[in-house]
Design a protein around this motif. Sequence first.
Motif, PDB file in Angstrom:
ATOM      1  N   HIS A  62       0.805  -1.238   0.000  1.00  0.00           N
ATOM      2  CA  HIS A  62       0.000   0.000   0.000  1.00  0.00           C
ATOM      3  C   HIS A  62       0.835   1.284   0.000  1.00  0.00           C
ATOM      4  N   ARG A  63       1.867   1.319   0.835  1.00  0.00           N
ATOM      5  CA  ARG A  63       2.636   2.566   0.964  1.00  0.00           C
ATOM      6  C   ARG A  63       3.255   2.948  -0.379  1.00  0.00           C
ATOM      7  N   ALA A 294      -2.623   6.589   8.262  1.00  0.00           N
ATOM      8  CA  ALA A 294      -3.424   5.415   7.882  1.00  0.00           C
ATOM      9  C   ALA A 294      -2.519   4.277   7.410  1.00  0.00           C
ATOM     10  N   LEU A 295      -1.450   4.630   6.676  1.00  0.00           N
ATOM     11  CA  LEU A 295      -0.497   3.595   6.248  1.00  0.00           C
ATOM     12  C   LEU A 295       0.151   2.946   7.471  1.00  0.00           C
ATOM     13  N   GLY A 301      -1.162  -2.960  12.037  1.00  0.00           N
ATOM     14  CA  GLY A 301      -2.357  -3.674  12.504  1.00  0.00           C
ATOM     15  C   GLY A 301      -3.087  -2.956  13.626  1.00  0.00           C
ATOM     16  N   ARG A 302      -3.047  -1.625  13.602  1.00  0.00           N
ATOM     17  CA  ARG A 302      -3.711  -0.856  14.657  1.00  0.00           C
ATOM     18  C   ARG A 302      -5.221  -1.060  14.631  1.00  0.00           C
ATOM     19  N   VAL A 309      -8.752   3.848   6.923  1.00  0.00           N
ATOM     20  CA  VAL A 309      -8.857   3.529   5.492  1.00  0.00           C
ATOM     21  C   VAL A 309     -10.124   4.165   4.915  1.00  0.00           C
ATOM     22  N   LEU A 310     -11.218   4.096   5.655  1.00  0.00           N
ATOM     23  CA  LEU A 310     -12.451   4.729   5.177  1.00  0.00           C
ATOM     24  C   LEU A 310     -12.297   6.253   5.131  1.00  0.00           C
TER      25      LEU A 310
END
Length: 377
Positions: A62-63, A294-295, A301-302, A309-310
């Motif tokens: 993702h990053r 968010a990344l 795994g927070r 993400v939303l």
Amino acid sequence: MMATTPPYLALLDRVIDEVIAPAAVEIDRTGAFPRAALDTLGQAGLLGLISAKEVGGLGEAHRAATLVVEEIARHCASTALVVCMHYAGAAVIEAYGPREVREAIAAGRSVTTLALSESGSRSQFWAPVSTATAAGDRIRLDATKSWVTSAGQADTYVWSSRPLAADGLSTLWLVPAQTGGLRVTAPFDGLGLRGNYSSPVTAEGVLIPRDAMLGADGQGFDIMMSIVLPYFQFMSAGCCVGVMDAATTKSAAHVAGTSFEHLGQTLADLPTVRANIARMRITTDTVRALVLDALDAVESGRDDAMLRVLEIKAAAGEAATTVTDLGMRVCGGAAYRKEVGVERHFRDARAATVMAPTTDALYDFIGKAVCGLPLFG
Ligand SMILES: Cc1cc2nc3c(=O)[nH]c(=O)nc-3n(C[C@H](O)[C@H](O)[C@H](O)COP(=O)(O)OP(=O)(O)OC[C@H]3O[C@@H](n4cnc5c(N)ncnc54)[C@H](O)[C@@H]3O)c2cc1C
């Protein structure tokens, strides 16, 4: 301490300087597909950015996808969206697709995209109304897809339908773009992102093998939520950050370099103009910080990872319309023409709010999540 540039961004710099940035204005003017950019990104290994190393990819996630799309969007948001949709589709293919297609993507020989939205269920992409039916030993697809970025240009579509036989909202398929019965029904002629080729695509009696199914029958919704959604949310937000940053930089340069001769002052000498430039900078940096947080949340795994993400696409999409609107204001009539370059970013920025999940749908989901209600149903 100086942060080191990730190798994939160093690779990207050259492609941007040599191919993407020089073509951006012309792509916006003509609506041409950014084919040269894709070819060069492929040769640089960047179309395989999130492909596993075991199939020849760069093994990122993702990053990297977010930062690459952000960087491209600073220069050409059309190209950024094409790359965004490629990575979103590639992520599904990585998880469930055949090895030869994964290798082709990793090698930069194959471009993919998402064919989820339909004219029947519109932006509610999680509930396709199109069908997949058994036809002997093959599967027949019939659909009216309303928007497919890179339509007619990608090599494959990650395609949704109602399930074949299982319960559930959807099933995903890997559909080669050259399959008989697929038709791009109209050219893309949109307000912004002019080169992204987001056209409607119909399927009439399209026959594909049974093993073109991605995941299990009826598993489409889970795959959309667990793979497509995070990738798309991050990259769409990254695209908005790139667009905002470019608009802010160009606006600041314009107001600092444009004078009232009779006063011996620049536009930047006006406190209202400076304040609006400050609002643009603060908003851009705030959203970027939220995306980076968010990344971190996803990578570590927070507990709040899904909420973040939303949030990011809603925050970024709305911010991008505000920031580019401010850019149009502070640069005055000069921005209304094309010479400052801000109006392209203004037009490009509008899409994120209405691309699914749309801002209003995200507000609904986030509100439900915060209030402890189920997101769907
Ligand atoms: C440039 C561009 C590229 C795209 N590329 C792709 C692609 O590659 N693949 C793909 O599958 N799709 C793609 N799309 C489609 C996109 O994801 C949306 O499906 C599409 O923009 C929705 O448009 P619509 O007219 O169907 O919206 P509608 O669904 O008609 O929405 C109208 C309004 O209703 C609101 N609304 C709808 N549902 C809800 C809800 N549950 N809660 C609150 N409000 C709601 C919306 O927010 C919007 O304001 C693309 C769209 C654009 C603009």
